[in-house]
Design a protein around this motif. Structure first.
Motif, PDB file in Angstrom:
ATOM      1  N   LEU A 140       0.930  -1.225  -0.146  1.00 32.91           N
ATOM      2  CA  LEU A 140       0.225   0.212  -0.024  1.00 32.91           C
ATOM      3  C   LEU A 140       0.942   1.028   0.063  1.00 32.91           C
ATOM      4  O   LEU A 140       1.701   1.236   0.791  1.00 32.91           O
ATOM      5  N   GLU A 141       0.447   2.058  -0.859  1.00 31.96           N
ATOM      6  CA  GLU A 141       1.139   3.347  -0.945  1.00 31.96           C
ATOM      7  C   GLU A 141       0.166   4.435  -0.559  1.00 31.96           C
ATOM      8  O   GLU A 141      -0.829   4.685  -1.405  1.00 31.96           O
ATOM      9  N   LEU A 142       0.079   4.950   0.461  1.00 35.48           N
ATOM     10  CA  LEU A 142      -1.091   5.982   0.803  1.00 35.48           C
ATOM     11  C   LEU A 142      -0.560   7.335   1.100  1.00 35.48           C
ATOM     12  O   LEU A 142       0.280   7.822   0.457  1.00 35.48           O
ATOM     13  N   GLY A 143      -1.441   7.976   2.040  1.00 34.34           N
ATOM     14  CA  GLY A 143      -1.306   9.315   1.893  1.00 34.34           C
ATOM     15  C   GLY A 143       0.116  10.126   2.783  1.00 34.34           C
ATOM     16  O   GLY A 143       0.872   9.093   3.146  1.00 34.34           O
ATOM     17  N   GLY A 144       0.077  11.362   2.961  1.00 37.61           N
ATOM     18  CA  GLY A 144       1.262  11.801   3.728  1.00 37.61           C
ATOM     19  C   GLY A 144       0.943  13.261   3.927  1.00 37.61           C
ATOM     20  O   GLY A 144      -0.142  13.862   3.554  1.00 37.61           O
ATOM     21  N   LYS A 145       1.725  13.712   4.841  1.00 34.61           N
ATOM     22  CA  LYS A 145       1.502  15.045   5.210  1.00 34.61           C
ATOM     23  C   LYS A 145       3.045  15.530   5.587  1.00 34.61           C
ATOM     24  O   LYS A 145       3.497  15.711   6.765  1.00 34.61           O
ATOM     25  N   ALA A 146       3.845  15.614   4.697  1.00 32.04           N
ATOM     26  CA  ALA A 146       5.320  15.881   4.761  1.00 32.04           C
ATOM     27  C   ALA A 146       5.783  17.009   5.376  1.00 32.04           C
ATOM     28  O   ALA A 146       5.448  17.987   4.958  1.00 32.04           O
ATOM     29  N   ALA A 147       6.762  17.042   6.241  1.00 29.80           N
ATOM     30  CA  ALA A 147       7.466  18.124   6.992  1.00 29.80           C
ATOM     31  C   ALA A 147       8.532  18.431   5.950  1.00 29.80           C
ATOM     32  O   ALA A 147       9.385  17.735   5.364  1.00 29.80           O
ATOM     33  N   ASN A 148       8.526  19.806   5.551  1.00 30.71           N
ATOM     34  CA  ASN A 148       9.579  20.394   4.681  1.00 30.71           C
ATOM     35  C   ASN A 148      10.454  21.450   5.695  1.00 30.71           C
ATOM     36  O   ASN A 148       9.777  22.328   5.990  1.00 30.71           O
ATOM     37  N   ILE A 149      11.648  21.012   6.234  1.00 35.04           N
ATOM     38  CA  ILE A 149      12.136  21.900   7.164  1.00 35.04           C
ATOM     39  C   ILE A 149      13.335  22.709   6.636  1.00 35.04           C
ATOM     40  O   ILE A 149      14.273  22.289   5.946  1.00 35.04           O
ATOM     41  N   ASN A 171       7.587  14.733  13.151  1.00 38.70           N
ATOM     42  CA  ASN A 171       7.006  13.275  13.505  1.00 38.70           C
ATOM     43  C   ASN A 171       5.883  13.422  14.122  1.00 38.70           C
ATOM     44  O   ASN A 171       5.207  11.968  14.510  1.00 38.70           O
ATOM     45  N   ASN A 172       5.148  14.504  14.462  1.00 36.22           N
ATOM     46  CA  ASN A 172       3.919  14.497  15.182  1.00 36.22           C
ATOM     47  C   ASN A 172       2.840  14.443  14.194  1.00 36.22           C
ATOM     48  O   ASN A 172       1.907  15.227  13.941  1.00 36.22           O
ATOM     49  N   THR A 173       2.800  13.223  13.506  1.00 37.03           N
ATOM     50  CA  THR A 173       1.615  12.978  12.441  1.00 37.03           C
ATOM     51  C   THR A 173       1.550  11.317  12.376  1.00 37.03           C
ATOM     52  O   THR A 173       2.315  10.831  12.684  1.00 37.03           O
ATOM     53  N   PRO A 174       0.099  10.800  12.063  1.00 40.72           N
ATOM     54  CA  PRO A 174       0.408   9.503  11.902  1.00 40.72           C
ATOM     55  C   PRO A 174       0.669   9.122  10.371  1.00 40.72           C
ATOM     56  O   PRO A 174       1.153   7.920  10.171  1.00 40.72           O
ATOM     57  N   TYR A 175       1.181  10.050   9.538  1.00 42.77           N
ATOM     58  CA  TYR A 175       1.810   9.699   8.316  1.00 42.77           C
ATOM     59  C   TYR A 175       3.338   9.566   8.343  1.00 42.77           C
ATOM     60  O   TYR A 175       3.961  10.224   9.167  1.00 42.77           O
ATOM     61  N   GLY A 176       4.040   9.220   7.271  1.00 43.00           N
ATOM     62  CA  GLY A 176       5.403   8.969   7.277  1.00 43.00           C
ATOM     63  C   GLY A 176       6.014   8.605   6.098  1.00 43.00           C
ATOM     64  O   GLY A 176       6.792   7.587   5.839  1.00 43.00           O
ATOM     65  N   LEU A 177       5.467   9.442   5.002  1.00 42.33           N
ATOM     66  CA  LEU A 177       5.797   8.931   3.570  1.00 42.33           C
ATOM     67  C   LEU A 177       7.118   9.569   3.385  1.00 42.33           C
ATOM     68  O   LEU A 177       8.158   9.214   2.873  1.00 42.33           O
ATOM     69  N   SER A 178       7.157  11.027   3.378  1.00 44.47           N
ATOM     70  CA  SER A 178       8.435  11.786   3.019  1.00 44.47           C
ATOM     71  C   SER A 178       8.722  12.776   3.759  1.00 44.47           C
ATOM     72  O   SER A 178       7.993  13.339   4.685  1.00 44.47           O
TER      73      SER A 178
END
Lengths: 488, 287
Positions: free
Chosen positions: A266-275, A420-427
């Motif tokens: 499964l390749e699902l959603g994301g909410k990536a942090a860009n720092i 890292n405070n997110t259920p996602y972890g794609l990118s």
């Protein structure tokens, strides 16, 4: 208080239109289902329209596969698997896949135009990214077909059987390539369902597959909506399910497959942090922020939709970002100058509007550059939100549009914990010119793909996929092969 | 003089480096086949499990960022400690129904399994990491990283070798875990805690519960702060439930069905890979 300096854009200098011509594109009025090497009409006889989201005009209509069609496609794949594909010499299998890559390259321009017509993405992106990468994917995995014994030390591989594959509308041909190429190389046969709003390049791929003389049934492409996808997932003769799409549907698929013994990736959603750290090359970082969130109208699961800027440079970064946003060209996807094309569908546009409303209601400060949008079609202006916090919904939930939520930070540890405070972890993205800091942060972000001093880069040899609720398994590279074999 | 009265052992849970009784105050009776020993095993509760997950999460950052060499040494240390406690475990295995010969074989294999994985702790990364030749001026590499907190439902039959065979690859790879011991053969599983405790395994890295599988499995598989769930067993209904609950937060569900843990093929770096995530990093190359 002194006003922040901004660039002035009220100039008469504007780009002349530079549209890609479409007169040589031949689309059929109506497409059947590609099953067992032929285009056949659906048993149910239902068709649905596929439109150009830039002007809402109908491009063609495609079949809606029902249960019988799905069954027929799976049976064709099963037959092809048992009788032909699994018995073929791996080197020969590889040659067919090489052929597919070559034909895509030969017809790249046509593919690019259809992709932009059907999905609304700028021709610059479909021409330079989607289509070449799709061809590269087939080329890369073709070479693996007869080298599988070298991929997994100490083990040999066995193909899985029939793979049922469901792909999204944001990178239609590219996602088809990501799914089909490794599956075929590993010796599986496939039934692929493209997204409802973007079926045309997948159907053109079906024509390519026929042109390459790939044995009938090895690749079957059936169109339809969510129901068709559900039938494919549930079909008892499918051995493996591969899905790219929302986390919500991904969870549904996991539930559906529970206890079935079927393999899945499964390749699902994301909410990536860009720092962005204060010691980053700021101009490059600003360019990176634009790539991260406005690439493909923000319809990217790995989009850098949460921006974290170190406090000391926040003012400068945001001001430069606003300037840059004012230079973005929004409009006709087929125009070579266009940076931001059409939103893929009305439904998606409504979702974006809904989230922007939520962002405003929750107290975020919105910024949108002034620009004129075409009258017809689905469009959304690139949007920033400042004054938001971790608990805001536009910071937590995936919007899948050109909407960026900006927060500031002071210390490295603070930003890592926020990222890292997110259920996602794609990118994730990190911008700094200090090497040791870069390695610390890239290591500690819990995500499958980290772009350091860059963003949104893809390659067939580079594994892609998420931690946590962003998915299971990887696509691309040797890892992508792992998803389509059993180790024995 | 009369014969000396033996000292019975109270078997307890192992959570966050401590040996508490279950917070529920409940127990289940365990006896050996000959009814020579009767034990009141802790009937671990949902609350115990949740406490254990909190401990495992807290321990994760430290454990996953230890050097691989250090993790390898700690695993080796466990092997050393176990070697010195052979007789204790042989006694428990016999109590659980094995012959002396079978018990000796099992403890030997178990010790060797720790040593085997101690050696892998700093090598699987090299076997599975890659530098990828991307078609752009970028340096691109992929490395395995620990998945996070792993909930484990240990094998019911093989409560020492099976238990350890499932546990070690998880911690060798930098994960922390909560592991449910075999319900019918809990003794040597929970005794492992004493070995871990004296082998420099940091508190919270391994948490061991005893209790009823039917009662705890649902909580193990549905907890939202667990990243992966390993289930050992053949019960299809249980497997289905575990996989369904895994969907709640996209847990990686790993099912070990009909594994023969005494076989040499039941060890290897691919067991470590089951609780690893592949991370790919890009960086431009240029001036």
């Amino acid at each position: 208080m002194n006003k922040t300096k901004t660039l002035k854009f009220d100039t008469n200098w504007s780009y002349s239109p530079a549209p890609e011509s479409i007169d040589y594109i031949e689309l059929k009025d109506r497409y059947g289902l590609f099953i067992d090497g032929n285009f056949t009409s659906s048993k149910g006889g239902n068709y649905f329209d596929t439109i150009n989201p830039a002007n809402e005009e109908k491009l063609s209509e495609v079949s809606e596969a029902n249960e019988k069609d799905v069954d027929k496609a799976v049976q064709a794949a099963r037959q092809a698997y048992e009788k032909v594909w699994s018995k073929m010499k791996p080197s020969e299998r590889g040659k067919y896949i090489f052929r597919i890559a070559r034909i895509i390259q030969e017809q790249a321009r046509e593919f690019a135009v259809i992709e932009s017509l059907d999905g609304g993405k700028p021709i610059r992106e479909s021409r330079d990214i989607d289509i070449p990468l799709a061809a590269a994917h087939f080329f890369y995995y073709a070479g693996w077909a007869d080298k599988l014994d070298y991929a997994f030390p100490g083990r040999s591989t066995k193909s899985l059987g029939v793979a049922g594959q469901i792909i999204p509308w944001n990178f239609p041909l590219l996602m088809a390539a990501w799914k089909i190429a490794p599956a075929l190389a590993a010796g599986n046969t496939v039934v692929l369902k493209p997204a409802e709003t973007t079926p045309l390049t997948a159907l053109k791929l079906a024509e390519v597959i026929r042109e390459a003389d790939v044995p009938p049934g090895v690749v079957n492409i059936i169109t339809g909506g969510g129901e068709t996808g559900k039938m494919l997932v549930k079909h008892p003769d499918v051995n493996k399910v591969a899905f790219t799409g929302s986390t919500e549907v991904g969870k549904f698929i996991m539930k559906t497959l529970a206890g079935s013994g079927k393999r899945y990736t499964l390749e699902l959603g994301g909410k990536a942090a860009n720092i962005i750290f204060e010691d980053a090359a700021i101009n490059q970082a600003v360019e990176g922020i634009v790539d991260a969130i406005f690439f493909n109208q923000g319809h990217v699961c790995c989009a850098g939709s949460r921006l974290y800027v170190q406090e000391s440079v926040a003012k400068e970064v945001i001001s430069k970002l606003k300037d840059r946003m004012n230079t973005l060209v929004i409009g006709d996807p087929l125009d070579k100058n266009t940076d931001i094309g059409a939103i893929n569908s009305r439904m998606q546009l409504e979702k974006i509007c809904k989230y922007v409303d939520i962002g405003k209601k929750e107290g975020g400060s919105i910024y949108q550059p002034s620009c004129t949008l075409p009258e017809k079609g689905f469009w959304y202006v690139p949007t920033l939100f400042a004054d938001v916090s971790q608990s805001h919904r536009i910071v937590q939930e995936e919007i899948f549009g050109p909407v960026l939520a900006i927060q500031t930070f002071r210390t490295v540890d603070e930003v890592i914990s926020k990222a890292n405070n997110t259920p996602y972890g794609l990118s994730g993205g990190v911008w700094t010119d200090k090497g040791s800091k870069l390695f610390k942060v890239t290591k500690e972000i819990r995500a499958g793909v980290i772009w350091a001093n860059t963003f949104n880069k893809f390659d067939p040899g580079s594994p892609f996929g998420g931690y946590k609720e962003s998915g299971i398994g990887r696509e691309g590279g040797v890892e992508g092969l792992h998803s389509y074999v059993e180790l024995v | 003089m009369s014969k000396r009265l033996g000292i019975r052992k109270t078997y307890k849970l192992y959570i966050n480096g401590k040996f508490p009784r279950t917070e529920s105050g409940r127990y289940y009776k365990w006896t050996d086949e000959k009814k020579t020993a009767i034990m009141n095993m802790c009937r671990g509760s949902r609350k115990d499990f949740r406490n254990a997950v909190v401990a495992a999460r807290k321990a994760f950052e430290g454990w996953s960022s230890r050097t691989a060499y250090n993790r390898g040494q700690i695993l080796y240390r466990i092997g050393e400690m176990l070697e010195g406690h052979r007789d204790q475990f042989i006694g428990e295995l016999i109590l659980q129904g094995l012959t002396k010969r079978a018990a000796e074989k099992e403890i030997t294999q178990t010790i060797d399994r720790f040593i085997y994985y101690a050696g892998w702790a700093d090598k699987y990364q090299q076997v599975f990491s890659r530098v990828n030749p991307v078609s752009m001026p970028y340096f691109n590499f992929t490395v395995p990283e620990a998945t996070g907190v792993v909930a484990v439902c240990a094998p019911e039959e093989s409560s020492l070798l099976g238990f350890v065979s499932v546990l070690v690859p998880v911690i060798a790879g930098g994960n922390t875990c909560v592991i449910l011991a075999s319900q019918s053969r809990p003794l040597c599983s929970i005794s492992c805690a004493e070995i871990l405790h004296s082998s420099d395994v940091p508190a919270g890295v391994v948490n061991i519960l005893t209790g009823l599988r039917t009662e705890l499995l649902e909580h193990f598989s549905s907890h939202m702060d667990v990243n992966s769930m390993i289930y050992c067993g053949e019960n299809l209904q249980e497997i289905k439930m575990v996989e369904e609950n895994a969907a709640l937060n996209v847990k990686r569900a790993v099912i070990y069905k009909n594994e023969a843990w005494s076989k040499k093929t039941s060890q290897g770096p691919y067991y470590i890979l089951e609780t690893q995530e592949m991370k790919t990093t890009w960086h431009p190359v240029g001036v």
